[in-house]
Design a protein around this motif. Structure first.
Motif, PDB file in Angstrom:
ATOM      1  N   TRP A 182      42.247  30.256  41.076  1.00 25.54           N
ATOM      2  CA  TRP A 182      41.413  29.481  41.985  1.00 25.54           C
ATOM      3  C   TRP A 182      40.439  30.365  42.750  1.00 25.54           C
ATOM      4  CZ3 TRP A 182      46.466  26.641  43.329  1.00 25.54           C
ATOM      5  CH2 TRP A 182      46.627  25.545  42.469  1.00 25.54           C
ATOM      6  N   SER A 183      40.862  31.589  43.073  1.00 26.27           N
ATOM      7  CA  SER A 183      39.963  32.490  43.794  1.00 26.27           C
ATOM      8  C   SER A 183      38.769  32.867  42.928  1.00 26.27           C
ATOM      9  CB  SER A 183      40.716  33.747  44.235  1.00 26.27           C
ATOM     10  OG  SER A 183      41.716  33.435  45.185  1.00 26.27           O
ATOM     11  N   VAL A 184      39.016  33.171  41.664  1.00 28.64           N
ATOM     12  CA  VAL A 184      37.916  33.510  40.760  1.00 28.64           C
ATOM     13  C   VAL A 184      36.996  32.308  40.571  1.00 28.64           C
ATOM     14  CG1 VAL A 184      37.333  34.142  38.386  1.00 28.64           C
ATOM     15  CG2 VAL A 184      39.179  35.342  39.577  1.00 28.64           C
ATOM     16  N   LEU A 185      37.582  31.133  40.342  1.00 28.82           N
ATOM     17  CA  LEU A 185      36.767  29.939  40.138  1.00 28.82           C
ATOM     18  C   LEU A 185      35.973  29.573  41.392  1.00 28.82           C
ATOM     19  CD1 LEU A 185      39.172  27.683  38.045  1.00 28.82           C
ATOM     20  CD2 LEU A 185      37.087  28.820  37.255  1.00 28.82           C
ATOM     21  N   ASN A 186      36.600  29.695  42.564  1.00 29.38           N
ATOM     22  CA  ASN A 186      35.893  29.367  43.801  1.00 29.38           C
ATOM     23  C   ASN A 186      34.740  30.335  44.055  1.00 29.38           C
ATOM     24  OD1 ASN A 186      37.478  27.145  44.383  1.00 29.38           O
ATOM     25  ND2 ASN A 186      38.925  28.305  45.620  1.00 29.38           N
ATOM     26  N   ALA A 187      34.972  31.625  43.766  1.00 28.55           N
ATOM     27  CA  ALA A 187      33.898  32.602  43.934  1.00 28.55           C
ATOM     28  C   ALA A 187      32.744  32.292  42.985  1.00 28.55           C
ATOM     29  CB  ALA A 187      34.431  34.014  43.681  1.00 28.55           C
ATOM     30  N   TRP A 188      33.081  31.909  41.753  1.00 29.08           N
ATOM     31  CA  TRP A 188      32.032  31.554  40.779  1.00 29.08           C
ATOM     32  C   TRP A 188      31.268  30.316  41.235  1.00 29.08           C
ATOM     33  CZ3 TRP A 188      32.220  27.218  37.278  1.00 29.08           C
ATOM     34  CH2 TRP A 188      31.125  27.167  36.400  1.00 29.08           C
ATOM     35  N   LEU A 189      31.972  29.328  41.759  1.00 25.79           N
ATOM     36  CA  LEU A 189      31.310  28.122  42.243  1.00 25.79           C
ATOM     37  C   LEU A 189      30.402  28.428  43.437  1.00 25.79           C
ATOM     38  CD1 LEU A 189      34.271  25.601  41.919  1.00 25.79           C
ATOM     39  CD2 LEU A 189      32.181  25.635  40.539  1.00 25.79           C
ATOM     40  N   ALA A 206      26.401  32.015  34.345  1.00 23.90           N
ATOM     41  CA  ALA A 206      27.775  32.279  33.901  1.00 23.90           C
ATOM     42  C   ALA A 206      27.960  33.645  33.231  1.00 23.90           C
ATOM     43  CB  ALA A 206      28.264  31.163  32.982  1.00 23.90           C
ATOM     44  N   PRO A 207      27.072  34.102  32.338  1.00 23.78           N
ATOM     45  CA  PRO A 207      27.293  35.422  31.730  1.00 23.78           C
ATOM     46  C   PRO A 207      27.302  36.560  32.754  1.00 23.78           C
ATOM     47  CG  PRO A 207      25.728  34.157  30.430  1.00 23.78           C
ATOM     48  CD  PRO A 207      25.927  33.402  31.706  1.00 23.78           C
ATOM     49  N   PHE A 208      26.404  36.498  33.744  1.00 31.54           N
ATOM     50  CA  PHE A 208      26.394  37.511  34.796  1.00 31.54           C
ATOM     51  C   PHE A 208      27.690  37.444  35.598  1.00 31.54           C
ATOM     52  CE2 PHE A 208      25.610  38.437  39.306  1.00 31.54           C
ATOM     53  CZ  PHE A 208      25.225  39.766  39.227  1.00 31.54           C
ATOM     54  N   ALA A 209      28.125  36.224  35.951  1.00 29.64           N
ATOM     55  CA  ALA A 209      29.352  36.056  36.718  1.00 29.64           C
ATOM     56  C   ALA A 209      30.554  36.600  35.950  1.00 29.64           C
ATOM     57  CB  ALA A 209      29.553  34.576  37.048  1.00 29.64           C
ATOM     58  N   ARG A 210      30.570  36.351  34.652  1.00 32.34           N
ATOM     59  CA  ARG A 210      31.675  36.856  33.830  1.00 32.34           C
ATOM     60  C   ARG A 210      31.688  38.376  33.822  1.00 32.34           C
ATOM     61  NH1 ARG A 210      32.772  35.169  27.474  1.00 32.34           N
ATOM     62  NH2 ARG A 210      34.717  36.333  27.226  1.00 32.34           N
ATOM     63  N   GLN A 211      30.518  38.989  33.753  1.00 31.47           N
ATOM     64  CA  GLN A 211      30.430  40.449  33.778  1.00 31.47           C
ATOM     65  C   GLN A 211      30.956  41.000  35.099  1.00 31.47           C
ATOM     66  OE1 GLN A 211      26.411  41.946  33.586  1.00 31.47           O
ATOM     67  NE2 GLN A 211      27.063  43.893  32.699  1.00 31.47           N
ATOM     68  N   ILE A 212      30.595  40.359  36.211  1.00 32.84           N
ATOM     69  CA  ILE A 212      31.073  40.796  37.518  1.00 32.84           C
ATOM     70  C   ILE A 212      32.596  40.664  37.603  1.00 32.84           C
ATOM     71  CG2 ILE A 212      31.087  40.238  39.983  1.00 32.84           C
ATOM     72  CD1 ILE A 212      28.596  41.709  39.132  1.00 32.84           C
ATOM     73  N   ALA A 214      34.805  40.648  35.205  1.00 33.50           N
ATOM     74  CA  ALA A 214      35.454  41.653  34.353  1.00 33.50           C
ATOM     75  C   ALA A 214      35.395  43.028  34.998  1.00 33.50           C
ATOM     76  CB  ALA A 214      34.790  41.677  32.978  1.00 33.50           C
ATOM     77  N   GLY A 215      34.274  43.351  35.639  1.00 37.43           N
ATOM     78  CA  GLY A 215      34.151  44.645  36.299  1.00 37.43           C
ATOM     79  C   GLY A 215      35.118  44.783  37.457  1.00 37.43           C
ATOM     80  N   VAL A 216      35.242  43.730  38.252  1.00 35.96           N
ATOM     81  CA  VAL A 216      36.186  43.762  39.376  1.00 35.96           C
ATOM     82  C   VAL A 216      37.616  43.912  38.867  1.00 35.96           C
ATOM     83  CG1 VAL A 216      37.140  42.402  41.284  1.00 35.96           C
ATOM     84  CG2 VAL A 216      34.660  42.480  40.919  1.00 35.96           C
ATOM     85  N   ALA A 217      37.927  43.242  37.762  1.00 35.79           N
ATOM     86  CA  ALA A 217      39.286  43.342  37.198  1.00 35.79           C
ATOM     87  C   ALA A 217      39.644  44.780  36.854  1.00 35.79           C
ATOM     88  CB  ALA A 217      39.403  42.451  35.967  1.00 35.79           C
ATOM     89  N   GLU A 218      38.655  45.577  36.483  1.00 35.03           N
ATOM     90  CA  GLU A 218      38.916  46.976  36.157  1.00 35.03           C
ATOM     91  C   GLU A 218      39.346  47.786  37.377  1.00 35.03           C
ATOM     92  OE1 GLU A 218      38.905  48.498  33.139  1.00 35.03           O
ATOM     93  OE2 GLU A 218      38.707  46.458  32.365  1.00 35.03           O
ATOM     94  N   TRP A 219      39.039  47.309  38.568  1.00 41.14           N
ATOM     95  CA  TRP A 219      39.435  48.029  39.780  1.00 41.14           C
ATOM     96  C   TRP A 219      40.926  47.857  40.108  1.00 41.14           C
ATOM     97  CZ3 TRP A 219      35.144  45.725  43.478  1.00 41.14           C
ATOM     98  CH2 TRP A 219      33.876  46.068  42.984  1.00 41.14           C
ATOM     99  N   LEU A 220      41.543  46.806  39.578  1.00 39.55           N
ATOM    100  CA  LEU A 220      42.868  46.419  40.038  1.00 39.55           C
ATOM    101  C   LEU A 220      43.931  47.505  39.889  1.00 39.55           C
ATOM    102  CD1 LEU A 220      43.039  42.675  38.925  1.00 39.55           C
ATOM    103  CD2 LEU A 220      42.218  43.655  41.075  1.00 39.55           C
ATOM    104  N   PRO A 221      44.039  48.219  38.760  1.00 39.71           N
ATOM    105  CA  PRO A 221      45.089  49.240  38.671  1.00 39.71           C
ATOM    106  C   PRO A 221      44.974  50.319  39.750  1.00 39.71           C
ATOM    107  CG  PRO A 221      44.260  48.713  36.485  1.00 39.71           C
ATOM    108  CD  PRO A 221      43.337  48.043  37.464  1.00 39.71           C
ATOM    109  N   GLY A 222      43.747  50.792  40.009  1.00 39.98           N
ATOM    110  CA  GLY A 222      43.575  51.809  41.041  1.00 39.98           C
ATOM    111  C   GLY A 222      43.865  51.274  42.426  1.00 39.98           C
ATOM    112  N   TYR A 223      43.426  50.051  42.688  1.00 41.19           N
ATOM    113  CA  TYR A 223      43.718  49.437  43.984  1.00 41.19           C
ATOM    114  C   TYR A 223      45.218  49.200  44.154  1.00 41.19           C
ATOM    115  CZ  TYR A 223      38.811  48.501  45.232  1.00 41.19           C
ATOM    116  OH  TYR A 223      37.500  48.607  45.605  1.00 41.19           O
ATOM    117  N   ALA A 224      45.886  48.828  43.052  1.00 43.44           N
ATOM    118  CA  ALA A 224      47.336  48.627  43.111  1.00 43.44           C
ATOM    119  C   ALA A 224      48.054  49.919  43.472  1.00 43.44           C
ATOM    120  CB  ALA A 224      47.845  48.092  41.774  1.00 43.44           C
ATOM    121  N   GLU A 225      47.567  51.037  42.967  1.00 42.20           N
ATOM    122  CA  GLU A 225      48.175  52.325  43.321  1.00 42.20           C
ATOM    123  C   GLU A 225      48.023  52.611  44.812  1.00 42.20           C
ATOM    124  OE1 GLU A 225      46.554  55.357  40.838  1.00 42.20           O
ATOM    125  OE2 GLU A 225      47.362  54.484  38.987  1.00 42.20           O
ATOM    126  N   GLN A 226      46.863  52.260  45.385  1.00 38.54           N
ATOM    127  CA  GLN A 226      46.684  52.441  46.825  1.00 38.54           C
ATOM    128  C   GLN A 226      47.685  51.590  47.609  1.00 38.54           C
ATOM    129  OE1 GLN A 226      42.617  51.815  48.067  1.00 38.54           O
ATOM    130  NE2 GLN A 226      42.033  53.892  47.448  1.00 38.54           N
TER     131      GLN A 226
END
Length: 296
Positions: A182-189, A206-212, A214-226
């Motif tokens: 819901w957070s991803v969908l709400n941000a896209w809306l 939509a293609p730009f939003a999808r790229q953003i 996907a890019g944010v998802a790549e941050w998750l492992p490093g943020y999880a370590e923090q």
């Protein structure tokens, strides 16, 4: 008990809503002798035509399979259907794929085990049409030995995962996944509404939003370590910098007539974190705000 991956294990499915019918259909497709039960028997017609056996009672369904799957409206419905079947529950491998919360899952485990059943709780992270494909993610929690004994049977439903011995974990992952969705969908809306004020179509954005996303998802492992370390050095951006961008989002939304409730909520949490002395730290420090009881 499932002994070998190529031995068709008899299964029972109790509850034939859209999801229950999909589950039973996937077991049939995989070659498992399948017994079904539903209060409205007409819902079983296609399954019976495809080779399923319609059980006359819940007791009969529980006794017919090596594994009994129940997928109904809610946990009270689970107790209503199984409450009169204490004798049939004894020794049954019961897997509950009914949606609920973690406390309900743990209580259901105690209830089932008191009646002699072996119990796994589960959550289906898929729509009915995906059941039986690798895209259907089915989460399970409870004793690992129960899961391992029946894993090859459960794989008929999709990609199955065991999360841990705590029966509440599948329900927790379920709602955590919904929070992400819901957070991803709400941000896209929100973004779609913003660019729409300039005549940009949702399909163009939509293609730009999808790229953003996907890019944010790549941050998750490093943020999880923090978060795991409890240390949030500003390696990319400090929260006090992020909050200025949040203000821009709010201002732009208000200027073009787009609802700004969501960005104001996010900024309010960031403002509280900064007031608590975390302005120089990185965004994941907000976990401390998310971990607090909500404000009415």
């Amino acid at each position: 008990m499932n002994k070998t991956s190529d031995t068709p294990v008899a299964v029972s499915v109790i509850g034939l809503g859209l999801m229950g019918r999909a589950l039973a259909g996937a077991f049939l497709e995989a070659g498992h002798p399948t017994t079904v039960w539903n209060r409205t028997t007409a819902r079983a017609d296609r399954l019976v035509a495809g080779g399923a056996r319609l059980a006359p009672t819940v007791d009969d369904a529980l006794k017919a399979g090596s594994v009994a799957i129940i997928c109904v409206t809610d946990y009270p419905a689970v107790y209503e259907l199984l409450g009169a079947s204490a004798g049939a529950l004894h020794g049954t491998m019961l897997i509950n794929l009914t949606s609920g919360d973690s406390a309900q899952a743990r209580e259901a485990a105690r209830w089932a085990e008191e009646r002699g059943a072996r119990y796994l709780d589960g959550a289906i992270m898929a729509i009915p049409s995906a059941i039986g494909t690798a895209e259907a993610v089915i989460l399970h929690s409870g004793p690992q030995s129960y899961f391992e004994a029946h894993k090859s049977t459960l794989q008929a439903l999709g990609t199955v995962t065991h999360l841990g011995a705590d029966h509440g974990l599948a329900a927790l992952y379920d709602v955590a996944g919904l929070a992400m969705m819901w957070s991803v969908l709400n941000a896209w809306l929100q973004g779609t509404a913003l660019v729409g004020t300039a005549g940009v179509d949702a399909t163009a954005f939509a293609p730009f939003a999808r790229q953003i996303a996907a890019g944010v998802a790549e941050w998750l492992p490093g943020y999880a370590e923090q978060i795991a370390r409890g240390s949030y050095p500003a390696e990319v951006s400090a929260l006090e910098t992020d909050v200025r961008a949040m203000a821009h989002l709010i201002e732009e939304s208000e200027a073009v007539g787009v609802n700004a409730e969501l960005p104001r909520l996010i900024k309010a949490m960031a403002d509280r974190s900064i007031a608590a002395g975390h302005g120089g730290e990185q965004y994941p420090v907000l976990i401390e705000e998310f971990g607090k009881p909500g404000r009415n």
